[in-house]
Enzyme design. Structure first.
Site, PDB file in Angstrom:
ATOM      1  N   ASP A   7      -1.702  -4.288  -1.640  1.00 23.36           N
ATOM      2  CA  ASP A   7      -0.470  -3.848  -2.303  1.00 23.36           C
ATOM      3  C   ASP A   7      -0.209  -2.405  -1.896  1.00 23.36           C
ATOM      4  O   ASP A   7      -1.096  -1.705  -1.393  1.00 23.36           O
ATOM      5  CB  ASP A   7      -0.617  -3.937  -3.830  1.00 23.36           C
ATOM      6  CG  ASP A   7       0.669  -3.494  -4.541  1.00 23.36           C
ATOM      7  OD1 ASP A   7       1.757  -3.912  -4.130  1.00 23.36           O
ATOM      8  OD2 ASP A   7       0.575  -2.706  -5.503  1.00 23.36           O
ATOM      9  N   SER A   8       1.023  -1.954  -2.168  1.00 27.87           N
ATOM     10  CA  SER A   8       1.363  -0.557  -1.890  1.00 27.87           C
ATOM     11  C   SER A   8       0.590   0.393  -2.813  1.00 27.87           C
ATOM     12  O   SER A   8       0.461   1.571  -2.508  1.00 27.87           O
ATOM     13  CB  SER A   8       2.862  -0.364  -2.095  1.00 27.87           C
ATOM     14  OG  SER A   8       3.218  -0.776  -3.404  1.00 27.87           O
ATOM     15  N   TYR A  39       6.624   1.569  -1.770  1.00 28.99           N
ATOM     16  CA  TYR A  39       7.212   0.982  -0.570  1.00 28.99           C
ATOM     17  C   TYR A  39       8.662   0.547  -0.847  1.00 28.99           C
ATOM     18  O   TYR A  39       9.436   0.378   0.080  1.00 28.99           O
ATOM     19  CB  TYR A  39       6.433  -0.273  -0.150  1.00 28.99           C
ATOM     20  CG  TYR A  39       5.130  -0.052   0.581  1.00 28.99           C
ATOM     21  CD1 TYR A  39       4.486   1.184   0.615  1.00 28.99           C
ATOM     22  CD2 TYR A  39       4.523  -1.121   1.246  1.00 28.99           C
ATOM     23  CE1 TYR A  39       3.281   1.334   1.288  1.00 28.99           C
ATOM     24  CE2 TYR A  39       3.328  -0.970   1.928  1.00 28.99           C
ATOM     25  CZ  TYR A  39       2.703   0.259   1.943  1.00 28.99           C
ATOM     26  OH  TYR A  39       1.517   0.399   2.615  1.00 28.99           O
ATOM     27  N   GLY A  40       8.948   0.331  -2.101  1.00 34.46           N
ATOM     28  CA  GLY A  40      10.219  -0.295  -2.487  1.00 34.46           C
ATOM     29  C   GLY A  40      11.453   0.512  -2.170  1.00 34.46           C
ATOM     30  O   GLY A  40      12.567   0.003  -2.253  1.00 34.46           O
ATOM     31  N   CYS A  70       2.280  -7.837  -2.939  1.00 40.46           N
ATOM     32  CA  CYS A  70       3.393  -6.900  -3.062  1.00 40.46           C
ATOM     33  C   CYS A  70       4.643  -7.658  -2.628  1.00 40.46           C
ATOM     34  O   CYS A  70       4.693  -8.193  -1.514  1.00 40.46           O
ATOM     35  CB  CYS A  70       3.150  -5.703  -2.142  1.00 40.46           C
ATOM     36  SG  CYS A  70       4.519  -4.542  -2.102  1.00 40.46           S
ATOM     37  N   ASN A  71       5.593  -7.732  -3.521  1.00 38.06           N
ATOM     38  CA  ASN A  71       6.823  -8.464  -3.200  1.00 38.06           C
ATOM     39  C   ASN A  71       7.590  -7.804  -2.070  1.00 38.06           C
ATOM     40  O   ASN A  71       8.189  -8.469  -1.230  1.00 38.06           O
ATOM     41  CB  ASN A  71       7.715  -8.545  -4.438  1.00 38.06           C
ATOM     42  CG  ASN A  71       7.187  -9.529  -5.455  1.00 38.06           C
ATOM     43  OD1 ASN A  71       7.561 -10.684  -5.454  1.00 38.06           O
ATOM     44  ND2 ASN A  71       6.293  -9.074  -6.317  1.00 38.06           N
ATOM     45  N   GLU A 150       2.977   2.989 -13.556  1.00 40.23           N
ATOM     46  CA  GLU A 150       1.935   3.867 -12.995  1.00 40.23           C
ATOM     47  C   GLU A 150       1.528   4.929 -14.022  1.00 40.23           C
ATOM     48  O   GLU A 150       0.398   5.404 -14.027  1.00 40.23           O
ATOM     49  CB  GLU A 150       2.414   4.516 -11.689  1.00 40.23           C
ATOM     50  CG  GLU A 150       2.767   3.495 -10.610  1.00 40.23           C
ATOM     51  CD  GLU A 150       1.787   3.422  -9.444  1.00 40.23           C
ATOM     52  OE1 GLU A 150       0.993   4.346  -9.282  1.00 40.23           O
ATOM     53  OE2 GLU A 150       1.843   2.409  -8.713  1.00 40.23           O
ATOM     54  N   CYS A 181       8.038  -8.003  -8.705  1.00 41.33           N
ATOM     55  CA  CYS A 181       7.298  -6.810  -8.300  1.00 41.33           C
ATOM     56  C   CYS A 181       5.990  -6.886  -9.072  1.00 41.33           C
ATOM     57  O   CYS A 181       5.986  -7.179 -10.276  1.00 41.33           O
ATOM     58  CB  CYS A 181       8.074  -5.554  -8.686  1.00 41.33           C
ATOM     59  SG  CYS A 181       7.104  -4.040  -8.513  1.00 41.33           S
ATOM     60  N   THR A 182       4.896  -6.663  -8.367  1.00 43.27           N
ATOM     61  CA  THR A 182       3.604  -6.906  -9.010  1.00 43.27           C
ATOM     62  C   THR A 182       3.247  -5.848 -10.058  1.00 43.27           C
ATOM     63  O   THR A 182       2.251  -5.994 -10.762  1.00 43.27           O
ATOM     64  CB  THR A 182       2.493  -7.040  -7.950  1.00 43.27           C
ATOM     65  OG1 THR A 182       2.585  -5.933  -7.040  1.00 43.27           O
ATOM     66  CG2 THR A 182       2.651  -8.331  -7.179  1.00 43.27           C
ATOM     67  N   HIS A 183       4.056  -4.811 -10.176  1.00 34.04           N
ATOM     68  CA  HIS A 183       3.857  -3.861 -11.276  1.00 34.04           C
ATOM     69  C   HIS A 183       4.382  -4.422 -12.604  1.00 34.04           C
ATOM     70  O   HIS A 183       3.911  -4.044 -13.666  1.00 34.04           O
ATOM     71  CB  HIS A 183       4.613  -2.558 -11.010  1.00 34.04           C
ATOM     72  CG  HIS A 183       3.929  -1.626 -10.064  1.00 34.04           C
ATOM     73  ND1 HIS A 183       3.782  -1.894  -8.741  1.00 34.04           N
ATOM     74  CD2 HIS A 183       3.359  -0.411 -10.280  1.00 34.04           C
ATOM     75  CE1 HIS A 183       3.149  -0.892  -8.151  1.00 34.04           C
ATOM     76  NE2 HIS A 183       2.885   0.029  -9.068  1.00 34.04           N
TER      77      HIS A 183
HETATM   78  N1  DGL Z   1       4.076  -3.635  -6.082  1.00 37.79           N
HETATM   79  C1  DGL Z   1       5.250  -3.534  -5.249  1.00 37.79           C
HETATM   80  C2  DGL Z   1       6.010  -4.876  -5.223  1.00 37.79           C
HETATM   81  O1  DGL Z   1       5.508  -5.878  -5.673  1.00 37.79           O
HETATM   82  C3  DGL Z   1       6.227  -2.484  -5.710  1.00 37.79           C
HETATM   83  C4  DGL Z   1       5.823  -1.071  -5.722  1.00 37.79           C
HETATM   84  C5  DGL Z   1       6.390  -0.263  -4.591  1.00 37.79           C
HETATM   85  O2  DGL Z   1       7.606   0.060  -4.608  1.00 37.79           O
HETATM   86  O3  DGL Z   1       5.623   0.042  -3.709  1.00 37.79           O
HETATM   87  O4  DGL Z   1       7.106  -4.954  -4.748  1.00 37.79           O
END
Ligand code: DGL
Length: 249
Positions: A7-8, A39-40, A70-71, A150, A181-183
């Protein structure tokens, strides 16, 4: 089986949580690119470049399978990752689409897709859902939820304001919400309460477990899973969050 999870940042730990609950793997090697999260908000080329660097990282471990938890990465970089990887690479978007279909079979359902700016811009969930006949789709980039998670603000005023900011214009609760999004599973309770429990929530972690169980042989269950956590910056910080989220001793 030894699996890599990428994941990011820390969000992919919500996927690790589901993998552990189902006792699927003997060993999980997690890599979070904490130095470069989020990353988003990045452009596709950058997301692909970072993801290929993660592939190189995992080559040190002889993994049998790589889960892109990570989506954002799943929406942009899977094809390139597969070209450069020595093992299967699975993303979370297709499993999320299948999980939605299993949980909410009516193609007339109103579906709300949540994700980062990049994921929403990619239209990846819409493409998959349209192919299955779902058309009543609304996608919202809810990126503020990433730093809120976070920061560990899983409830309270800041989170409620963000939810109101994003969802205030919706006339009614959707039939389903894809937590793309996995968050976001970390704030699933608050999202569920916001929609008064009327929406089915789709979680990348549960979706990937469903997908894995229908595509691989998991006749063996592992009571103990060896966990290794790596991060591109502050690995101690990531391990601390992992301990808290995964209730590790
Ligand atoms: N965990 C990332 C996802 O599932 C999002 C976090 C990011 O923006 O890096 O998309």
């Amino acid at each position: 089986m030894r699996v890599g999870v990428f994941d990011s940042g820390v969000g992919g730990l919500s996927v690790v949580k589901s993998l552990l609950e189902h006792k699927l793997f003997e060993e999980i090697i997690y890599f979070g690119d904490t130095a470069r999260v989020p990353y988003g908000v990045k452009d596709p080329n950058t997301i692909i470049r970072y993801s290929l660097e993660a592939i190189e990282f995992f080559k040190n471990f002889e993994i049998d399978l790589l889960i892109t938890a990570c989506n954002t990465v799943s929406a942009y970089a899977l094809d390139e990752m597969r070209l450069h990887s020595n093992c299967d690479v699975i993303g979370v978007v297709d499993p999320g689409v299948l999980a939605l279909k299993n949980a909410v079979p009516s193609t007339q359902a109103d579906i709300l897709i949540l994700g980062t700016k990049a994921t929403v811009k990619s239209g990846a969930y819409e493409k998959g859902l349209n192919l299955l006949g779902y058309e009543r789709l609304t996608a919202k980039a809810t990126g503020l939820l990433v730093p809120i998670v976070e920061e560990g603000l899983y409830e309270g005023e800041v989170l409620q304001s963000a939810l109101h900011h994003y969802f205030g214009d919706l006339e009614k609760a959707p039939d389903a919400v894809i937590l793309g999004c996995t968050h976001f599973p970390l704030v699933a309770k608050a999202i569920d309460a916001y929609f008064e429990g009327k929406s089915t929530l789709i979680h990348s972690g549960e979706a990937i477990v469903e997908y894995l169980q229908s595509h691989y042989d998991f006749s063996r269950r592992f009571e103990h899973t060896e966990l290794k956590f790596f991060a591109s910056e502050n690995p101690e910080g990531l391990r601390r969050v992992a301990k808290e989220w995964l209730n590790l001793a």
